[in-house]
Write a protein that holds these residues in place. Structure first.
Motif, PDB file in Angstrom:
ATOM      1  N   ALA A   4     -28.781  91.994  23.187  1.00  0.00           N
ATOM      2  CA  ALA A   4     -28.319  91.750  24.554  1.00  0.00           C
ATOM      3  C   ALA A   4     -27.882  90.305  24.708  1.00  0.00           C
ATOM      4  O   ALA A   4     -28.388  89.415  24.028  1.00  0.00           O
ATOM      5  CB  ALA A   4     -29.426  92.076  25.542  1.00  0.00           C
ATOM      6  N   ILE A   5     -26.948  90.095  25.607  1.00  0.00           N
ATOM      7  CA  ILE A   5     -26.389  88.777  25.894  1.00  0.00           C
ATOM      8  C   ILE A   5     -26.663  88.466  27.357  1.00  0.00           C
ATOM      9  O   ILE A   5     -26.418  89.293  28.241  1.00  0.00           O
ATOM     10  CB  ILE A   5     -24.865  88.756  25.661  1.00  0.00           C
ATOM     11  CG1 ILE A   5     -24.502  89.225  24.249  1.00  0.00           C
ATOM     12  CG2 ILE A   5     -24.269  87.396  25.980  1.00  0.00           C
ATOM     13  CD1 ILE A   5     -24.795  88.267  23.154  1.00  0.00           C
ATOM     14  N   CYS A   6     -27.149  87.256  27.618  1.00  0.00           N
ATOM     15  CA  CYS A   6     -27.375  86.830  29.001  1.00  0.00           C
ATOM     16  C   CYS A   6     -26.017  86.603  29.660  1.00  0.00           C
ATOM     17  O   CYS A   6     -25.212  85.792  29.177  1.00  0.00           O
ATOM     18  CB  CYS A   6     -28.212  85.558  29.035  1.00  0.00           C
ATOM     19  SG  CYS A   6     -28.583  85.007  30.716  1.00  0.00           S
ATOM     20  N   VAL A   7     -25.765  87.337  30.749  1.00  0.00           N
ATOM     21  CA  VAL A   7     -24.472  87.253  31.433  1.00  0.00           C
ATOM     22  C   VAL A   7     -24.574  86.624  32.815  1.00  0.00           C
ATOM     23  O   VAL A   7     -23.559  86.382  33.466  1.00  0.00           O
ATOM     24  CB  VAL A   7     -23.789  88.637  31.525  1.00  0.00           C
ATOM     25  CG1 VAL A   7     -23.382  89.131  30.148  1.00  0.00           C
ATOM     26  CG2 VAL A   7     -24.657  89.647  32.245  1.00  0.00           C
ATOM     27  N   GLY A   8     -25.804  86.361  33.276  1.00  0.00           N
ATOM     28  CA  GLY A   8     -25.940  85.749  34.590  1.00  0.00           C
ATOM     29  C   GLY A   8     -27.392  85.552  34.971  1.00  0.00           C
ATOM     30  O   GLY A   8     -28.302  85.926  34.226  1.00  0.00           O
ATOM     31  N   VAL A   9     -27.577  84.966  36.152  1.00  0.00           N
ATOM     32  CA  VAL A   9     -28.921  84.705  36.656  1.00  0.00           C
ATOM     33  C   VAL A   9     -28.920  84.926  38.174  1.00  0.00           C
ATOM     34  O   VAL A   9     -27.916  84.670  38.842  1.00  0.00           O
ATOM     35  CB  VAL A   9     -29.400  83.289  36.301  1.00  0.00           C
ATOM     36  CG1 VAL A   9     -28.569  82.212  36.994  1.00  0.00           C
ATOM     37  CG2 VAL A   9     -30.874  83.108  36.594  1.00  0.00           C
ATOM     38  N   ILE A  10     -30.038  85.420  38.665  1.00  0.00           N
ATOM     39  CA  ILE A  10     -30.200  85.649  40.098  1.00  0.00           C
ATOM     40  C   ILE A  10     -30.741  84.370  40.729  1.00  0.00           C
ATOM     41  O   ILE A  10     -31.757  83.836  40.295  1.00  0.00           O
ATOM     42  CB  ILE A  10     -31.153  86.828  40.357  1.00  0.00           C
ATOM     43  CG1 ILE A  10     -30.583  88.106  39.726  1.00  0.00           C
ATOM     44  CG2 ILE A  10     -31.395  87.015  41.858  1.00  0.00           C
ATOM     45  CD1 ILE A  10     -31.559  89.257  39.668  1.00  0.00           C
ATOM     46  N   GLY A  11     -30.046  83.899  41.767  1.00  0.00           N
ATOM     47  CA  GLY A  11     -30.425  82.658  42.424  1.00  0.00           C
ATOM     48  C   GLY A  11     -31.347  82.851  43.612  1.00  0.00           C
ATOM     49  O   GLY A  11     -31.707  81.893  44.271  1.00  0.00           O
ATOM     50  N   LYS A  77     -34.444  85.273  37.670  1.00  0.00           N
ATOM     51  CA  LYS A  77     -34.376  86.323  36.638  1.00  0.00           C
ATOM     52  C   LYS A  77     -32.996  86.304  35.991  1.00  0.00           C
ATOM     53  O   LYS A  77     -31.969  86.312  36.672  1.00  0.00           O
ATOM     54  CB  LYS A  77     -34.619  87.714  37.225  1.00  0.00           C
ATOM     55  CG  LYS A  77     -35.992  87.900  37.810  1.00  0.00           C
ATOM     56  CD  LYS A  77     -36.991  88.208  36.752  1.00  0.00           C
ATOM     57  CE  LYS A  77     -38.333  88.538  37.392  1.00  0.00           C
ATOM     58  NZ  LYS A  77     -39.346  88.814  36.432  1.00  0.00           N
ATOM     59  N   ARG A  78     -32.997  86.259  34.669  1.00  0.00           N
ATOM     60  CA  ARG A  78     -31.740  86.315  33.931  1.00  0.00           C
ATOM     61  C   ARG A  78     -31.354  87.773  33.715  1.00  0.00           C
ATOM     62  O   ARG A  78     -32.218  88.624  33.536  1.00  0.00           O
ATOM     63  CB  ARG A  78     -31.874  85.587  32.589  1.00  0.00           C
ATOM     64  CG  ARG A  78     -32.162  84.093  32.799  1.00  0.00           C
ATOM     65  CD  ARG A  78     -32.164  83.295  31.532  1.00  0.00           C
ATOM     66  NE  ARG A  78     -33.073  83.838  30.539  1.00  0.00           N
ATOM     67  CZ  ARG A  78     -32.985  83.594  29.237  1.00  0.00           C
ATOM     68  NH1 ARG A  78     -32.045  82.802  28.770  1.00  0.00           N
ATOM     69  NH2 ARG A  78     -33.849  84.133  28.398  1.00  0.00           N
ATOM     70  N   LEU A  79     -30.057  88.031  33.743  1.00  0.00           N
ATOM     71  CA  LEU A  79     -29.535  89.379  33.578  1.00  0.00           C
ATOM     72  C   LEU A  79     -28.812  89.499  32.240  1.00  0.00           C
ATOM     73  O   LEU A  79     -28.006  88.629  31.883  1.00  0.00           O
ATOM     74  CB  LEU A  79     -28.577  89.723  34.722  1.00  0.00           C
ATOM     75  CG  LEU A  79     -29.213  89.762  36.109  1.00  0.00           C
ATOM     76  CD1 LEU A  79     -28.141  89.878  37.188  1.00  0.00           C
ATOM     77  CD2 LEU A  79     -30.200  90.920  36.204  1.00  0.00           C
ATOM     78  N   PHE A  80     -29.099  90.575  31.524  1.00  0.00           N
ATOM     79  CA  PHE A  80     -28.562  90.785  30.189  1.00  0.00           C
ATOM     80  C   PHE A  80     -27.738  92.056  30.125  1.00  0.00           C
ATOM     81  O   PHE A  80     -28.086  93.066  30.743  1.00  0.00           O
ATOM     82  CB  PHE A  80     -29.709  90.890  29.171  1.00  0.00           C
ATOM     83  CG  PHE A  80     -30.485  89.620  29.025  1.00  0.00           C
ATOM     84  CD1 PHE A  80     -30.193  88.722  28.006  1.00  0.00           C
ATOM     85  CD2 PHE A  80     -31.499  89.298  29.919  1.00  0.00           C
ATOM     86  CE1 PHE A  80     -30.900  87.549  27.876  1.00  0.00           C
ATOM     87  CE2 PHE A  80     -32.213  88.123  29.790  1.00  0.00           C
ATOM     88  CZ  PHE A  80     -31.917  87.244  28.767  1.00  0.00           C
ATOM     89  N   ALA A  81     -26.663  92.003  29.342  1.00  0.00           N
ATOM     90  CA  ALA A  81     -25.824  93.172  29.070  1.00  0.00           C
ATOM     91  C   ALA A  81     -25.919  93.478  27.586  1.00  0.00           C
ATOM     92  O   ALA A  81     -26.019  92.558  26.763  1.00  0.00           O
ATOM     93  CB  ALA A  81     -24.373  92.885  29.447  1.00  0.00           C
ATOM     94  N   PRO A  82     -25.868  94.762  27.228  1.00  0.00           N
ATOM     95  CA  PRO A  82     -25.841  95.097  25.802  1.00  0.00           C
ATOM     96  C   PRO A  82     -24.626  94.460  25.141  1.00  0.00           C
ATOM     97  O   PRO A  82     -23.523  94.460  25.698  1.00  0.00           O
ATOM     98  CB  PRO A  82     -25.740  96.623  25.792  1.00  0.00           C
ATOM     99  CG  PRO A  82     -26.255  97.048  27.125  1.00  0.00           C
ATOM    100  CD  PRO A  82     -25.872  95.945  28.076  1.00  0.00           C
ATOM    101  N   ARG A  83     -24.825  93.893  23.973  1.00  0.00           N
ATOM    102  CA  ARG A  83     -23.771  93.180  23.235  1.00  0.00           C
ATOM    103  C   ARG A  83     -22.528  94.045  23.059  1.00  0.00           C
ATOM    104  O   ARG A  83     -21.402  93.571  23.167  1.00  0.00           O
ATOM    105  CB  ARG A  83     -24.337  92.728  21.885  1.00  0.00           C
ATOM    106  CG  ARG A  83     -23.326  92.143  20.922  1.00  0.00           C
ATOM    107  CD  ARG A  83     -22.941  90.757  21.411  1.00  0.00           C
ATOM    108  NE  ARG A  83     -22.162  90.043  20.444  1.00  0.00           N
ATOM    109  CZ  ARG A  83     -20.840  90.211  20.290  1.00  0.00           C
ATOM    110  NH1 ARG A  83     -20.181  91.084  21.003  1.00  0.00           N
ATOM    111  NH2 ARG A  83     -20.190  89.499  19.403  1.00  0.00           N
TER     112      ARG A  83
END
Length: 173
Positions: A4-11, A77-83
């Motif tokens: 998985a790749i981190c694609v964003g974060v919740i602020g 919380k960081r958000l991840f998407a499958p590579r």
């Protein structure tokens, strides 16, 4: 399981209807909603619907989040998407996650260490490397000169570090 790749974060919460403030790390920031559902490190999964652009990101809806309190509980919380859902990159461009964990060898093939992280303090990216013999981590510029070869298939980086950057190398004193 796919990496998985981190694609964003919740602020945190945004407004009073359960929306979140979402910062995207994607080259096209709005594409973050295309890679879902997204997963947090603790395993929660969310479909993402972007509502509107806001300063430094988007107001977004996450599936299952309906109150400001629930949205605020996701702050940081960081958000991840499958590579495999992310686009292929051009030659000589890499996702940071693809570099982390690679072995780093010198021009002669001697093991120098392993990549712990990719950091950027305003200029070029730097590889944070745990030296093979232990000790403090080393920051190596991620430039063509210092890192002439990245071989993802072999799981290694060939580095030509400046003298003295690794313990016991070059003329460090």
């Amino acid at each position: 399981m796919t990496s998985a790749i981190c694609v964003g974060v919740i602020g945190g919460a945004f407004g009073v209807r359960g929306e979140v403030r979402l910062k995207s790390y994607c080259a096209d920031p709005a594409a973050i909603a295309d890679y879902g559902p997204l997963r947090t490190e603790d395993g929660a999964t969310f479909a993402v619907t972007l509502q509107r652009p806001i300063k430094d990101g988007y107001a977004a809806r996450l599936s299952g989040i309906a109150t400001p309190e629930a949205a605020e509980a996701l702050r940081g919380k960081r958000l991840f998407a499958p590579r495999d859902r992310l686009p292929a990159l051009p030659d000589e461009e890499y996702y940071h996650a693809d570099l982390i964990g690679l072995g780093v060898v010198g021009p002669g093939g001697a093991m120098l260490g392993r990549v712990l992280a990719v950091v950027n303090h305003g200029a070029d990216d730097l590889l944070e490397i745990a030296p093979e013999g232990g000790g403090e981590t080393v920051l190596l510029p991620f430039t063509r000169k210092a890192v002439p070869t990245v071989d993802l298939a072999a799981g290694r980086i060939v580095a030509d570090p400046p003298d003295g950057i690794f313990p016991g190398s070059g003329d460090d004193g």
